[in-house]
Write a protein that holds these residues in place. Structure first.
Motif, PDB file in Angstrom:
ATOM      1  N   TRP A 187       0.819  -1.148  -0.064  1.00 56.62           N
ATOM      2  CA  TRP A 187       0.095  -0.054   0.203  1.00 56.62           C
ATOM      3  C   TRP A 187       0.925   1.271  -0.064  1.00 56.62           C
ATOM      4  CZ3 TRP A 187       0.172   3.797   3.650  1.00 56.62           C
ATOM      5  CH2 TRP A 187       0.711   3.425   4.935  1.00 56.62           C
ATOM      6  N   GLN A 188       1.937   1.330   0.632  1.00 56.86           N
ATOM      7  CA  GLN A 188       2.873   2.358   0.725  1.00 56.86           C
ATOM      8  C   GLN A 188       3.425   2.560  -0.646  1.00 56.86           C
ATOM      9  OE1 GLN A 188       5.555   0.934   3.629  1.00 56.86           O
ATOM     10  NE2 GLN A 188       4.732   2.184   5.257  1.00 56.86           N
ATOM     11  N   GLY A 189       3.804   1.374  -1.403  1.00 53.76           N
ATOM     12  CA  GLY A 189       4.072   1.827  -2.806  1.00 53.76           C
ATOM     13  C   GLY A 189       3.365   2.254  -3.798  1.00 53.76           C
ATOM     14  N   VAL A 190       2.037   1.772  -3.553  1.00 55.71           N
ATOM     15  CA  VAL A 190       1.050   2.323  -4.220  1.00 55.71           C
ATOM     16  C   VAL A 190       0.769   3.755  -4.074  1.00 55.71           C
ATOM     17  CG1 VAL A 190      -1.564   1.992  -4.731  1.00 55.71           C
ATOM     18  CG2 VAL A 190      -0.258   0.081  -4.609  1.00 55.71           C
ATOM     19  N   VAL A 191       0.790   4.169  -2.956  1.00 57.12           N
ATOM     20  CA  VAL A 191       0.443   5.611  -2.752  1.00 57.12           C
ATOM     21  C   VAL A 191       1.720   6.325  -3.332  1.00 57.12           C
ATOM     22  CG1 VAL A 191       0.391   7.253  -0.747  1.00 57.12           C
ATOM     23  CG2 VAL A 191      -0.857   5.172  -0.455  1.00 57.12           C
ATOM     24  N   ALA A 192       2.861   5.910  -3.041  1.00 56.84           N
ATOM     25  CA  ALA A 192       4.233   6.556  -3.537  1.00 56.84           C
ATOM     26  C   ALA A 192       3.921   6.815  -5.087  1.00 56.84           C
ATOM     27  CB  ALA A 192       5.470   5.863  -3.167  1.00 56.84           C
ATOM     28  N   ALA A 193       3.469   5.552  -5.703  1.00 56.96           N
ATOM     29  CA  ALA A 193       3.458   5.470  -7.389  1.00 56.96           C
ATOM     30  C   ALA A 193       2.376   6.339  -7.783  1.00 56.96           C
ATOM     31  CB  ALA A 193       3.450   3.995  -7.819  1.00 56.96           C
ATOM     32  N   VAL A 194       1.301   6.372  -7.280  1.00 54.54           N
ATOM     33  CA  VAL A 194      -0.010   7.289  -7.690  1.00 54.54           C
ATOM     34  C   VAL A 194       0.610   8.786  -7.441  1.00 54.54           C
ATOM     35  CG1 VAL A 194      -2.074   8.059  -7.052  1.00 54.54           C
ATOM     36  CG2 VAL A 194      -1.413   5.445  -7.130  1.00 54.54           C
ATOM     37  N   ALA A 195       1.225   9.053  -6.254  1.00 51.46           N
ATOM     38  CA  ALA A 195       1.772  10.434  -6.199  1.00 51.46           C
ATOM     39  C   ALA A 195       2.940  10.894  -7.215  1.00 51.46           C
ATOM     40  CB  ALA A 195       2.298  10.637  -4.651  1.00 51.46           C
ATOM     41  N   LEU A 196       3.628  10.092  -7.489  1.00 49.69           N
ATOM     42  CA  LEU A 196       4.600  10.480  -8.256  1.00 49.69           C
ATOM     43  C   LEU A 196       3.948  10.560  -9.763  1.00 49.69           C
ATOM     44  CD1 LEU A 196       7.494  10.961  -9.334  1.00 49.69           C
ATOM     45  CD2 LEU A 196       7.849   8.370  -9.551  1.00 49.69           C
ATOM     46  N   THR A 197       3.025   9.630 -10.125  1.00 50.05           N
ATOM     47  CA  THR A 197       2.304   9.635 -11.472  1.00 50.05           C
ATOM     48  C   THR A 197       1.595  11.136 -11.563  1.00 50.05           C
ATOM     49  OG1 THR A 197       1.989   7.400 -11.572  1.00 50.05           O
ATOM     50  CG2 THR A 197       0.733   8.564 -12.950  1.00 50.05           C
ATOM     51  N   VAL A 198       0.908  11.567 -10.509  1.00 49.74           N
ATOM     52  CA  VAL A 198      -0.099  12.765 -10.613  1.00 49.74           C
ATOM     53  C   VAL A 198       0.963  13.861 -10.698  1.00 49.74           C
ATOM     54  CG1 VAL A 198      -1.421  14.302  -9.083  1.00 49.74           C
ATOM     55  CG2 VAL A 198      -1.873  11.609  -9.092  1.00 49.74           C
ATOM     56  N   LEU A 199       1.969  13.858  -9.923  1.00 53.80           N
ATOM     57  CA  LEU A 199       3.107  14.831 -10.044  1.00 53.80           C
ATOM     58  C   LEU A 199       3.554  15.225 -11.361  1.00 53.80           C
ATOM     59  CD1 LEU A 199       4.782  17.154  -8.391  1.00 53.80           C
ATOM     60  CD2 LEU A 199       6.454  15.145  -8.144  1.00 53.80           C
ATOM     61  N   LEU A 200       4.022  13.975 -11.910  1.00 52.53           N
ATOM     62  CA  LEU A 200       4.531  13.932 -13.286  1.00 52.53           C
ATOM     63  C   LEU A 200       3.342  14.331 -14.414  1.00 52.53           C
ATOM     64  CD1 LEU A 200       6.483  10.568 -13.547  1.00 52.53           C
ATOM     65  CD2 LEU A 200       7.350  13.043 -13.402  1.00 52.53           C
ATOM     66  N   SER A 201       2.295  14.245 -14.103  1.00 50.58           N
ATOM     67  CA  SER A 201       1.209  14.683 -14.962  1.00 50.58           C
ATOM     68  C   SER A 201       0.791  16.251 -14.825  1.00 50.58           C
ATOM     69  CB  SER A 201      -0.130  13.894 -14.713  1.00 50.58           C
ATOM     70  OG  SER A 201      -0.056  12.527 -14.897  1.00 50.58           O
ATOM     71  N   GLY A 202       1.007  16.577 -13.471  1.00 50.29           N
ATOM     72  CA  GLY A 202       0.634  18.088 -13.282  1.00 50.29           C
ATOM     73  C   GLY A 202       1.805  19.018 -13.719  1.00 50.29           C
ATOM     74  N   VAL A 203       2.896  18.677 -13.790  1.00 50.15           N
ATOM     75  CA  VAL A 203       4.040  19.524 -13.938  1.00 50.15           C
ATOM     76  C   VAL A 203       3.921  20.297 -15.406  1.00 50.15           C
ATOM     77  CG1 VAL A 203       6.407  19.620 -14.477  1.00 50.15           C
ATOM     78  CG2 VAL A 203       5.708  18.416 -12.182  1.00 50.15           C
ATOM     79  N   PRO A 204       3.628  19.512 -16.442  1.00 56.27           N
ATOM     80  CA  PRO A 204       3.546  20.227 -17.716  1.00 56.27           C
ATOM     81  C   PRO A 204       2.435  21.050 -17.944  1.00 56.27           C
ATOM     82  CG  PRO A 204       3.866  17.805 -18.119  1.00 56.27           C
ATOM     83  CD  PRO A 204       3.469  18.095 -16.664  1.00 56.27           C
ATOM     84  N   ALA A 205       1.351  20.729 -17.164  1.00 53.18           N
ATOM     85  CA  ALA A 205       0.319  21.906 -17.256  1.00 53.18           C
ATOM     86  C   ALA A 205       0.637  23.026 -16.270  1.00 53.18           C
ATOM     87  CB  ALA A 205      -0.885  21.059 -16.537  1.00 53.18           C
ATOM     88  N   LEU A 206       1.245  22.831 -15.318  1.00 52.23           N
ATOM     89  CA  LEU A 206       1.780  24.180 -14.491  1.00 52.23           C
ATOM     90  C   LEU A 206       2.700  25.019 -15.437  1.00 52.23           C
ATOM     91  CD1 LEU A 206       1.528  25.579 -11.984  1.00 52.23           C
ATOM     92  CD2 LEU A 206       3.307  23.795 -11.031  1.00 52.23           C
ATOM     93  N   TRP A 207       3.489  24.348 -16.067  1.00 52.39           N
ATOM     94  CA  TRP A 207       4.430  24.827 -16.787  1.00 52.39           C
ATOM     95  C   TRP A 207       3.835  25.675 -17.752  1.00 52.39           C
ATOM     96  CZ3 TRP A 207       9.091  26.919 -16.782  1.00 52.39           C
ATOM     97  CH2 TRP A 207       9.868  27.143 -18.068  1.00 52.39           C
ATOM     98  N   ARG A 208       2.781  25.185 -18.642  1.00 50.41           N
ATOM     99  CA  ARG A 208       2.294  25.751 -19.460  1.00 50.41           C
ATOM    100  C   ARG A 208       1.468  27.201 -19.155  1.00 50.41           C
ATOM    101  NH1 ARG A 208       1.037  20.783 -21.307  1.00 50.41           N
ATOM    102  NH2 ARG A 208      -1.029  20.726 -20.572  1.00 50.41           N
ATOM    103  N   ARG A 209       0.898  26.951 -17.937  1.00 47.80           N
ATOM    104  CA  ARG A 209       0.317  28.203 -17.329  1.00 47.80           C
ATOM    105  C   ARG A 209       1.405  29.341 -16.800  1.00 47.80           C
ATOM    106  NH1 ARG A 209      -4.301  25.577 -13.118  1.00 47.80           N
ATOM    107  NH2 ARG A 209      -5.504  24.387 -14.783  1.00 47.80           N
ATOM    108  N   LEU A 210       2.477  28.849 -16.479  1.00 51.40           N
ATOM    109  CA  LEU A 210       3.427  29.970 -15.882  1.00 51.40           C
ATOM    110  C   LEU A 210       3.985  30.442 -17.139  1.00 51.40           C
ATOM    111  CD1 LEU A 210       5.006  28.050 -12.750  1.00 51.40           C
ATOM    112  CD2 LEU A 210       3.331  30.080 -12.820  1.00 51.40           C
ATOM    113  N   ARG A 211       4.331  29.800 -18.248  1.00 49.90           N
ATOM    114  CA  ARG A 211       5.057  30.310 -19.239  1.00 49.90           C
ATOM    115  C   ARG A 211       4.417  31.535 -19.829  1.00 49.90           C
ATOM    116  NH1 ARG A 211       6.673  26.253 -23.703  1.00 49.90           N
ATOM    117  NH2 ARG A 211       4.540  26.214 -24.103  1.00 49.90           N
TER     118      ARG A 211
END
Length: 221
Positions: A187-211
């Motif tokens: 369960w700890q690995g699942v939480v970490a993997a999901v959190a990392l996946t969400v982070l990777l998905s959100g970074v490009p969108a955040l970058w496009r908003r800031l640019r």
């Protein structure tokens, strides 16, 4: 938003703690993985990367030697099936005078600048851009729409989509393996993997908003 994400991760951890035996996991897990990934490819709102990473974490902690391989194969096949089905439905809309709701949905999800960029990439690199589009968050729909507007034959799309789905499944599978290797409890690995996946998905969108805002600041300076 942060509180909602924390609450969702907390519920996810409780579900993973109550996982059934391995035989039941495999009997239910692989068909569920296929359906979720295929649905996510067909209707691009399901976070399929997080689904694959979570399945890889669970498989990493199983005793079956081929569990990770099965996750990779099932995820790849499901992503491919969903992509081909969506492209086939989109081609029907391109050929029809009235279009289709599938083609309209793709147009709504592809911003004009992203579509223009996808069309340039398609002109310069051909179907190889499908691999990158699968790995970049929110990059698949603009490239698929560019292929549709270019009236790319289904056979050619399939040739480019096979390595794209394989690379995508391998990438998110590796994220799951990383999460599973860092923590003793699944369960700890699942939480970490999901959190990392969400982070990777959100970074490009955040970058496009800031640019744009940075560009406008530079113009006013």
């Amino acid at each position: 938003m942060t509180a909602q994400l924390a609450d969702a991760l907390g519920r996810l951890s409780e579900l993973v703690r109550q996982l059934p035996p391995e035989s039941t996991q495999q009997a239910v897990g692989y068909p569920s993985l296929f359906l979720l990934v295929a649905l996510g490819a067909l209707v691009p709102v399901v976070p399929t990367g997080a689904v694959v990473s979570s399945a890889a974490v669970v498989a990493f902690h199983q005793t079956a030697p081929l569990a990770l391989l099965f996750v990779f194969l099932v995820a790849s096949a499901a992503a491919f099936a969903g992509d081909v089905a969506l492209y086939w439905l989109g081609r029907r809309g391109v050929r029809s005078k009235n279009g289709s709701r599938w083609l309209a949905a793709l147009r709504e999800r592809a911003a004009p600048d992203r579509l223009a960029q996808a069309q340039r990439g398609l002109d310069e690199h051909g179907v190889t851009v499908l691999v990158l589009s699968r790995l970049v968050p929110a990059g698949r729909v603009p490239i698929m729409l560019a292929c549709l507007l270019a009236r790319m034959p289904l056979r050619r799309f399939v040739r480019g989509d096979v390595p794209a789905c394989l690379a995508w499944a391998a990438t998110y599978g590796l994220i799951g393996i990383l999460g599973g290797s860092l923590f003793a409890e699944p369960w700890q690995g699942v939480v970490a993997a999901v959190a990392l996946t969400v982070l990777l998905s959100g970074v490009p969108a955040l970058w496009r908003r800031l640019r744009p805002s940075r560009g406008s600041d530079g113009q006013h300076a």
